[in-house]
Scaffold this active site. Structure first.
Site, PDB file in Angstrom:
ATOM      1  N   ASP A  89      -3.781   6.317  -3.757  1.00  0.00           N
ATOM      2  CA  ASP A  89      -2.765   7.397  -3.051  1.00  0.00           C
ATOM      3  C   ASP A  89      -2.853   8.439  -3.923  1.00  0.00           C
ATOM      4  OD1 ASP A  89      -1.541   8.962  -1.414  1.00  0.00           O
ATOM      5  OD2 ASP A  89      -0.132   7.423  -0.884  1.00  0.00           O
ATOM      6  N   GLY A  91      -0.329  10.227  -4.533  1.00  0.00           N
ATOM      7  CA  GLY A  91       1.032  10.445  -5.058  1.00  0.00           C
ATOM      8  C   GLY A  91       1.737  11.442  -4.403  1.00  0.00           C
ATOM      9  N   GLY A  92       1.140  12.297  -3.386  1.00  0.00           N
ATOM     10  CA  GLY A  92       1.788  13.407  -2.803  1.00  0.00           C
ATOM     11  C   GLY A  92       2.868  13.034  -1.803  1.00  0.00           C
ATOM     12  N   PHE A  93       2.627  11.937  -0.921  1.00  0.00           N
ATOM     13  CA  PHE A  93       3.697  11.378  -0.174  1.00  0.00           C
ATOM     14  C   PHE A  93       4.780  11.198  -0.981  1.00  0.00           C
ATOM     15  CE2 PHE A  93       5.853   8.032   2.228  1.00  0.00           C
ATOM     16  CZ  PHE A  93       6.065   8.603   3.297  1.00  0.00           C
ATOM     17  N   ASP A 143      -2.187  16.433  -1.643  1.00  0.00           N
ATOM     18  CA  ASP A 143      -1.654  17.275  -0.464  1.00  0.00           C
ATOM     19  C   ASP A 143      -0.217  17.060  -0.026  1.00  0.00           C
ATOM     20  OD1 ASP A 143      -1.424  14.518   0.454  1.00  0.00           O
ATOM     21  OD2 ASP A 143      -1.685  14.872   2.382  1.00  0.00           O
ATOM     22  N   GLN A 194      -4.017  17.169   7.789  1.00  0.00           N
ATOM     23  CA  GLN A 194      -2.576  17.511   8.129  1.00  0.00           C
ATOM     24  C   GLN A 194      -2.369  18.337   9.235  1.00  0.00           C
ATOM     25  OE1 GLN A 194      -0.121  15.695   6.873  1.00  0.00           O
ATOM     26  NE2 GLN A 194      -0.527  14.921   4.896  1.00  0.00           N
ATOM     27  N   ASP A 271      -3.623   1.028   5.778  1.00  0.00           N
ATOM     28  CA  ASP A 271      -2.923   0.606   4.899  1.00  0.00           C
ATOM     29  C   ASP A 271      -1.408   0.626   5.185  1.00  0.00           C
ATOM     30  OD1 ASP A 271      -1.061   2.356   2.888  1.00  0.00           O
ATOM     31  OD2 ASP A 271      -2.689   3.545   4.017  1.00  0.00           O
ATOM     32  N   CYS A 309      -3.659 -20.395  12.139  1.00  0.00           N
ATOM     33  CA  CYS A 309      -3.688 -19.935  11.063  1.00  0.00           C
ATOM     34  C   CYS A 309      -4.174 -20.603   9.969  1.00  0.00           C
ATOM     35  CB  CYS A 309      -2.384 -19.111  10.550  1.00  0.00           C
ATOM     36  SG  CYS A 309      -2.522 -18.233   8.974  1.00  0.00           S
ATOM     37  N   CYS A 311      -3.985 -20.077   6.770  1.00  0.00           N
ATOM     38  CA  CYS A 311      -3.446 -19.341   5.222  1.00  0.00           C
ATOM     39  C   CYS A 311      -2.812 -20.583   4.281  1.00  0.00           C
ATOM     40  CB  CYS A 311      -2.694 -18.250   5.303  1.00  0.00           C
ATOM     41  SG  CYS A 311      -0.981 -19.011   5.675  1.00  0.00           S
ATOM     42  N   CYS A 314       0.413 -21.899   5.833  1.00  0.00           N
ATOM     43  CA  CYS A 314       0.387 -22.679   7.031  1.00  0.00           C
ATOM     44  C   CYS A 314      -0.293 -23.986   6.872  1.00  0.00           C
ATOM     45  CB  CYS A 314      -0.454 -21.642   8.217  1.00  0.00           C
ATOM     46  SG  CYS A 314       0.517 -20.425   8.887  1.00  0.00           S
ATOM     47  N   HIS A 340       1.233 -15.511   4.087  1.00  0.00           N
ATOM     48  CA  HIS A 340       1.037 -15.714   5.408  1.00  0.00           C
ATOM     49  C   HIS A 340       0.668 -14.288   6.168  1.00  0.00           C
ATOM     50  CE1 HIS A 340       0.885 -16.627   9.634  1.00  0.00           C
ATOM     51  NE2 HIS A 340       1.608 -15.624   9.883  1.00  0.00           N
TER      52      HIS A 340
END
Length: 378
Positions: A89, A91-93, A143, A194, A271, A309, A311, A314, A340
């Protein structure tokens, strides 16, 4: 770079070819903000959890350990021992959500570190330079992410500045990828759409940035407090204007139901910190709905979290044991539950891909979209 294999109405099935391997789309990126998944889950663990891509954050890694340290260690892939794709990312957010004080100017953003108050500056060029030293597979453009709702005139001015910043990001990324000392000379650059919750601004911005020929196109500034139906409306409005031959990324989303609904609307990438964050607080996703592991009724329950599941959690531990770990304050509780939830999300994407391959995604959506958002009935 992006190969579209099949479609079902607006939903898409494809492959994103990168220097660090091919990624089957749609896919979910497990969020390792500071080059680690919160919950004591390592890069080695992620492979057993079927992770396709990991996401790391420029802002946090810039603050510590610093991009120069990561560069000297050979880039993020060597630093964290991960040989599959990584997206960073911009870094803007984080600058806009975490910084104690910030001042936006045409040249970039001046802000204070949320860690120690140190005064810092990030521009489009600096964001690209940091991400180049991190050597991620995919870099995001720098952004401005505005709050929802925000005044329409401010949103319009912000989007215009974001477009100018994108042009600078593209120029700087091309320069960096041409340098001999650059670790990943094939680093991809994604643009970010945006426009808040204003249809006309969103569409206008997507029309402008799609002409700039970036490697992928994200929709940002959603899932930040607006109603879910508003988010779906924005996707319905803007996704038809995104390039068909480039991957589409909905940033920061979301619940399993959100993902299913966004895939239905033509999104390829996702994400969210939700699977790991919720897991550390005993909220677990199953194919029968949402389960709260500390519930009294699980005290002597011998069943796994999810009987469907496979995993590691589980396959080896019961609901009763996991409830005990949370009640005893054992850190193992969080680790097992993070494993999980990440496995569940990655399996969800496998099943979505399989349904698209078979032309049965509409049926899959009808069966699971609502069910996965509700409380488990067991």
């Amino acid at each position: 770079m992006f190969e579209l294999k099949t479609t079902e109405k607006l939903a898409r099935r494809g492959v994103l070819h990168t220097v660090h391997g091919d990624i089957q789309t749609p896919f979910f990126m497990n969020v390792g903000t500071a080059a680690a998944i919160k919950g004591a889950v390592s890069s080695v663990d992620l492979k057993s959890l079927k992770t396709r891509v990991e996401l790391c954050n420029t802002y946090h890694l810039h603050l510590r350990p610093g991009e120069d340290t990561v560069y000297k260690m050979g880039g993020l892939h060597k630093f964290m021992n991960w040989d599959k794709p990584i997206l960073t990312d911009s870094g803007g957010f984080q600058v806009f959500s975490l910084a104690k004080l910030r001042k936006i100017k045409e040249e970039g953003v001046y802000f204070s570190s949320h860690i120690d108050g140190q005064r810092l500056f990030i521009s489009p060029e600096i964001s690209m330079q940091i991400q180049s030293k991190l050597a991620s597979t995919i870099a995001m453009a720098f952004d401005e992410c505005v709050e929802n709702p925000a005044p329409i005139e401010y949103v319009r001015q912000s989007v215009e500045r974001t477009t100018r910043w994108l042009e600078r990001c593209k120029t700087e990324m091309a320069r960096l990828n041409s340098l001999e000392e650059t670790l990943n000379k094939n680093q991809l650059l994604f643009a970010i759409n945006q426009g808040g919750t204003y249809d006309e601004i969103r569409v206008e911005h997507m029309k402008i940035i799609r002409e700039m020929e970036l490697d992928g196109y994200a929709v940002g500034g959603l899932a930040v407090g607006e109603p879910t139906e508003v988010m779906y409306h924005i996707l319905d409005t803007v996704i038809p204007y995104a390039p068909e031959d480039k991957p589409r990324y909905l940033m920061g989303v979301g619940t399993p139901s959100n993902i299913i609904e966004a895939v239905w609307r033509g999104v390829d990438m996702f994400d969210c910190v939700m699977p790991s964050r919720n897991a550390r607080h005993a909220t677990l996703f199953t194919w029968n709905g949402i389960l709260h592991a500390t519930n009294e009724k699980y005290k002597t329950d011998p069943r796994p979290i999810d009987e469907e599941c496979n995993c590691p959690t589980c396959k080896n531990f019961s609901r009763g044991y996991i409830r005990h770990l949370f009640k005893a304050g054992e850190q193992l509780a969080g680790r097992l539950c993070v494993e999980h939830n990440l496995y569940f999300y990655n399996t969800l994407m496998d099943r979505i891909c399989g349904a698209l391959d078979e032309g049965t995604f509409e049926e899959f959506r009808s069966k699971y979209s609502k069910r996965l958002s509700e409380k488990a009935d067991d």
